[in-house]
Scaffold this motif. Structure first.
Motif, mmCIF file in Angstrom:
data_model
loop_
_atom_site.group_PDB
_atom_site.id
_atom_site.type_symbol
_atom_site.label_atom_id
_atom_site.label_comp_id
_atom_site.label_asym_id
_atom_site.label_seq_id
_atom_site.Cartn_x
_atom_site.Cartn_y
_atom_site.Cartn_z
ATOM 1 N N GLU A 228 0.955 15.166 -7.364
ATOM 2 C CA GLU A 228 1.799 16.142 -7.575
ATOM 3 C C GLU A 228 1.741 16.685 -8.987
ATOM 4 O O GLU A 228 2.199 17.921 -9.367
ATOM 5 C CB GLU A 228 3.391 15.897 -7.614
ATOM 6 N N SER B 11 1.013 -1.531 -0.235
ATOM 7 C CA SER B 11 0.240 0.542 -0.143
ATOM 8 C C SER B 11 0.794 1.160 0.105
ATOM 9 O O SER B 11 0.301 2.444 -0.663
ATOM 10 C CB SER B 11 -1.060 -0.011 1.581
ATOM 11 N N ASP B 12 2.197 1.245 0.295
ATOM 12 C CA ASP B 12 2.866 2.623 0.616
ATOM 13 C C ASP B 12 3.410 2.323 -1.020
ATOM 14 O O ASP B 12 3.774 3.966 -1.067
ATOM 15 C CB ASP B 12 3.955 2.226 0.879
ATOM 16 N N ASP B 13 3.765 1.681 -1.613
ATOM 17 C CA ASP B 13 4.176 2.229 -3.067
ATOM 18 C C ASP B 13 2.517 2.627 -3.725
ATOM 19 O O ASP B 13 2.800 3.365 -4.900
ATOM 20 C CB ASP B 13 4.260 0.820 -3.826
ATOM 21 N N GLU C 61 0.129 4.541 -2.431
ATOM 22 C CA GLU C 61 0.083 5.569 -1.527
ATOM 23 C C GLU C 61 1.274 6.363 -2.620
ATOM 24 O O GLU C 61 0.865 7.284 -2.919
ATOM 25 C CB GLU C 61 0.239 5.670 -0.579
ATOM 26 N N ARG C 62 3.006 6.433 -3.293
ATOM 27 C CA ARG C 62 3.391 6.969 -3.626
ATOM 28 C C ARG C 62 3.152 7.448 -5.088
ATOM 29 O O ARG C 62 3.406 8.571 -5.595
ATOM 30 C CB ARG C 62 5.164 6.363 -3.357
ATOM 31 N N GLU C 63 2.585 6.556 -5.491
ATOM 32 C CA GLU C 63 2.349 6.311 -7.178
ATOM 33 C C GLU C 63 1.050 7.530 -7.283
ATOM 34 O O GLU C 63 1.098 8.180 -7.816
ATOM 35 C CB GLU C 63 1.631 5.008 -7.370
ATOM 36 N N ARG C 64 0.230 7.705 -5.784
ATOM 37 C CA ARG C 64 -0.503 8.545 -6.246
ATOM 38 C C ARG C 64 -0.776 9.668 -5.954
ATOM 39 O O ARG C 64 -0.783 10.483 -6.239
ATOM 40 C CB ARG C 64 -1.965 8.272 -4.974
ATOM 41 N N LEU C 65 0.398 9.737 -4.934
ATOM 42 C CA LEU C 65 0.625 11.586 -4.681
ATOM 43 C C LEU C 65 2.098 11.894 -5.408
ATOM 44 O O LEU C 65 2.281 12.726 -6.074
ATOM 45 C CB LEU C 65 2.347 10.754 -3.591
ATOM 46 N N ARG C 66 2.551 10.967 -6.901
ATOM 47 C CA ARG C 66 3.440 11.116 -7.785
ATOM 48 C C ARG C 66 2.355 12.059 -9.032
ATOM 49 O O ARG C 66 2.880 13.029 -8.966
ATOM 50 C CB ARG C 66 4.324 10.152 -7.894
ATOM 51 N N ARG C 67 1.418 11.381 -9.463
ATOM 52 C CA ARG C 67 0.293 11.562 -9.291
ATOM 53 C C ARG C 67 -0.610 12.567 -9.521
ATOM 54 O O ARG C 67 -0.633 13.956 -9.862
ATOM 55 C CB ARG C 67 -0.864 10.636 -9.743
#
Length: 107
Positions: free
Chosen positions: A14, A2-4, A6-12
């Motif tokens: 941004e 789930s951490d990966d 969330e990182r992907e969602r955060l990158r998108r």
């Protein structure tokens, strides 16, 4: 896992924000408008120098009893300071324009 995600969602997110900021900027102001702003800034700097000199001259004349002497002297000093600041502003604008021209020439 789930951490990966969330990182992907955060990158998108941004990326979307960066695109929105780029679109919100819109066209840059034309050279005429920015030149007018610089001209008003320079006029304001000159007037501010004279007004500050006027205030100091009037204050010193009131304290020392030398009615027009300090007033005239500090108005001239304020004018000279205002012109000096105007020249510095003009030099800064000229440097920015030269840098922009060099950058455009490279591209």
């Amino acid at each position: 896992m789930s951490d990966d995600g969330e990182r992907e969602r955060l990158r998108r997110l941004e990326e979307k924000i960066a695109r929105a900021k780029g679109e919100a900027k819109g066209p840059t102001p034309t050279g005429d408008i920015s030149q007018a702003n610089v001209a008003w800034q320079m006029v304001t700097e000159l007037v501010a120098g004279i007004v500050i000199g006027l205030g100091i001259g009037l204050g010193l004349d009131a304290l020392l009893g030398t009615k027009p002497l300090m007033l005239v002297l500090f108005i001239l000093v304020g004018f000279a300071a205002g012109v000096r600041v105007m020249m510095r502003t003009a030099a800064d604008v000229q440097e920015k324009q030269a840098a922009k021209a060099a950058e455009d020439k490279r591209d």
